[in-house]
Design an enzyme around this catalytic site. Structure first.
Site, PDB file in Angstrom:
ATOM      1  N   PHE A 182       0.862  -1.178   0.000  1.00 21.75           N
ATOM      2  CA  PHE A 182       0.000   0.000   0.000  1.00 21.75           C
ATOM      3  C   PHE A 182       0.909   1.243   0.000  1.00 21.75           C
ATOM      4  O   PHE A 182       1.995   1.219   0.593  1.00 21.75           O
ATOM      5  CB  PHE A 182      -0.887  -0.023   1.250  1.00 21.75           C
ATOM      6  CG  PHE A 182      -1.970   1.022   1.260  1.00 21.75           C
ATOM      7  CD1 PHE A 182      -3.102   0.864   0.489  1.00 21.75           C
ATOM      8  CD2 PHE A 182      -1.843   2.153   2.047  1.00 21.75           C
ATOM      9  CE1 PHE A 182      -4.110   1.816   0.509  1.00 21.75           C
ATOM     10  CE2 PHE A 182      -2.844   3.115   2.071  1.00 21.75           C
ATOM     11  CZ  PHE A 182      -3.982   2.951   1.289  1.00 21.75           C
ATOM     12  N   THR A 221       1.403   3.906   1.551  1.00 21.96           N
ATOM     13  CA  THR A 221       1.955   4.488   2.778  1.00 21.96           C
ATOM     14  C   THR A 221       3.015   3.617   3.443  1.00 21.96           C
ATOM     15  O   THR A 221       3.642   4.041   4.417  1.00 21.96           O
ATOM     16  CB  THR A 221       0.841   4.744   3.798  1.00 21.96           C
ATOM     17  OG1 THR A 221       0.203   3.503   4.117  1.00 21.96           O
ATOM     18  CG2 THR A 221      -0.179   5.725   3.253  1.00 21.96           C
ATOM     19  N   LYS A 222       3.217   2.397   2.945  1.00 23.07           N
ATOM     20  CA  LYS A 222       4.194   1.509   3.561  1.00 23.07           C
ATOM     21  C   LYS A 222       5.622   1.933   3.211  1.00 23.07           C
ATOM     22  O   LYS A 222       5.855   2.698   2.279  1.00 23.07           O
ATOM     23  CB  LYS A 222       3.962   0.063   3.116  1.00 23.07           C
ATOM     24  CG  LYS A 222       2.552  -0.451   3.365  1.00 23.07           C
ATOM     25  CD  LYS A 222       2.154  -0.352   4.827  1.00 23.07           C
ATOM     26  CE  LYS A 222       0.872  -1.109   5.105  1.00 23.07           C
ATOM     27  NZ  LYS A 222      -0.230  -0.320   5.608  1.00 23.07           N
ATOM     28  N   ASN A 223       6.599   1.390   3.943  1.00 15.48           N
ATOM     29  CA  ASN A 223       7.999   1.737   3.692  1.00 15.48           C
ATOM     30  C   ASN A 223       8.404   1.418   2.259  1.00 15.48           C
ATOM     31  O   ASN A 223       9.173   2.156   1.639  1.00 15.48           O
ATOM     32  CB  ASN A 223       8.914   0.992   4.663  1.00 15.48           C
ATOM     33  CG  ASN A 223       8.746   1.460   6.091  1.00 15.48           C
ATOM     34  OD1 ASN A 223       7.637   1.721   6.546  1.00 15.48           O
ATOM     35  ND2 ASN A 223       9.841   1.571   6.826  1.00 15.48           N
TER      36      ASN A 223
END
Length: 377
Positions: free
Chosen positions: A184, A186-188
């Site tokens: 997704f 927003t993940k790292n």
């Protein structure tokens, strides 16, 4: 007023725009938009990065968890232990395969599954444990794996927020039986849309997950089991191939920002900063503090502090305001308020501060000053 967001993906894009454009353009020009060499390349390279022999791309982190449960033949009549404090997807997929989620409280200092309470939750129906490496920090996998092996339970690591995190020198996602990742945005390691992957060293489990994610097909147009359609899109794989090269650098920048928060917020009255366990290395997908909840003093109230920060242009997030055992979805399981006191307390206190690799020192100092000011009034 210069606003400070919790995450600014536009800054990341500016740094890699040319590489991403070239990768996307190559896919578009090829005319092949499903599968192909970009997906194969990502699966190979991501598997090597995590330290496993098998990696299967899929549509999302939620699908990754679903595929893991299906591949382990977990279904009606089975129980799966999950933390009471995490995103709904972790428990939702257990319900989706017909099994029952059994909730366990969390540790106040790490926000992760309280391993000491896992044993008492195990019954004859328990088939698996899903530890969630929440906010970027690994669960104590040494102790959890010992419990799982003693009781012959599968371990499905929910690594959605912890890509690149380690426990005792090993990357999360290669320690349990199966690792589940979300890409997704927003993940790292984030795609430009949905995406996910499952990792394992078990070839038989990998083969089952590949079959289930492709309509249950054992060969083209021959379905052996009920499956789903869960692809990692070629365009997303191409973008992830670019971003994977930068992941360790970005994680290091997040760690630097987290250390500054530790140093400059660690002594603020009414505020508790997160603790990093000695054997683990967090990748700080979120930097989540606790604002001590005092019903008689509005200064020490998470929502009041959050509103005051918003007035100063500082955006924060609350992960998560309702523990899983108190979700309306699970009222039929007869969990009661007060049953998992740590999860319930933290749901009233947690506040995730801005953290992303491109966050400047000036921006971070603004956040730190504002928090100190809010809590000193």
């Amino acid at each position: 007023m210069n606003k400070i967001p919790p995450l600014d993906l536009s800054q990341q894009y500016k740094l890699i725009a040319q590489e991403v454009s070239l990768a996307v353009g190559k896919v578009l020009a090829s005319g092949y938009y499903i599968g192909g060499s970009e997906v194969e390349q990502f699966e190979q390279q991501f598997g090597e990065y995590i330290g496993v022999s098998e990696c299967i791309g899929c549509n999302s982190g939620t699908d990754a968890l679903f595929l893991a449960l299906r591949a382990l033949d977990i279904g009606p009549g089975d129980e799966v232990i999950v933390p009471a404090f995490t995103f709904i997807a972790t428990a939702e997929v257990v319900s989706a395969v017909g099994a029952t989620p059994v909730f366990v409280d969390i540790e106040a200092n790490t926000f992760n599954l309280d391993v000491d309470q896992v044993k008492s939750a195990i019954t004859s129906q328990t088939k698996a444990i899903i530890p969630v490496h929440l906010f970027g920090q690994s669960v104590n996998m040494t102790r959890l794996m010992a419990i799982a092996q003693t009781h012959h339970l599968a371990v499905i690591e929910d690594c959605a927020q912890a890509t690149g995190a380690t426990w005792d020198g090993q990357k999360v996602g290669c320690i349990g039986d199966i690792g589940c990742f979300s890409f997704f945005p927003t993940k790292n390691l984030g795609a430009c849309g949905d995406g996910g992957a499952v990792t394992t060293n078990d070839q038989a489990i990998a083969a089952k997950m590949r079959m289930i994610k492709d309509h249950g097909q054992s060969s083209k147009y021959n379905s052996a089991v009920v499956g789903i359609n869960s692809r990692l899109d070629t365009l997303q794989a191409a973008i992830l191939n670019v971003k994977l090269r930068y992941l360790d650098q970005w994680n290091a920048q997040r760690s630097h920002i987290a250390r500054r928060y530790h140093q400059l917020l660690g002594a603020v009255p009414g505020l508790t900063v997160p603790q990093e366990l000695p054997d683990g290395q967090s990748v700080w997908n979120q930097y989540t503090v606790r604002v001590e909840h005092r019903s008689t003093d509005l200064i020490f109230d998470r929502n009041v502090v959050r509103a005051q920060l918003a007035e100063r242009g500082i955006s924060t997030m609350v992960y998560y305001p309702v523990p899983l055992h108190l979700q309306s979805l699970y009222q039929n399981l007869d969990y009661q308020p007060g049953q998992f006191p740590v999860a319930e307390q933290l749901s009233q206190e947690v506040l995730s501060l801005p953290i992303f690799p491109e966050l400047t020192t000036v921006q971070q100092d603004c956040v730190i000053y504002a928090i100190k000011d809010c809590l000193s009034q």
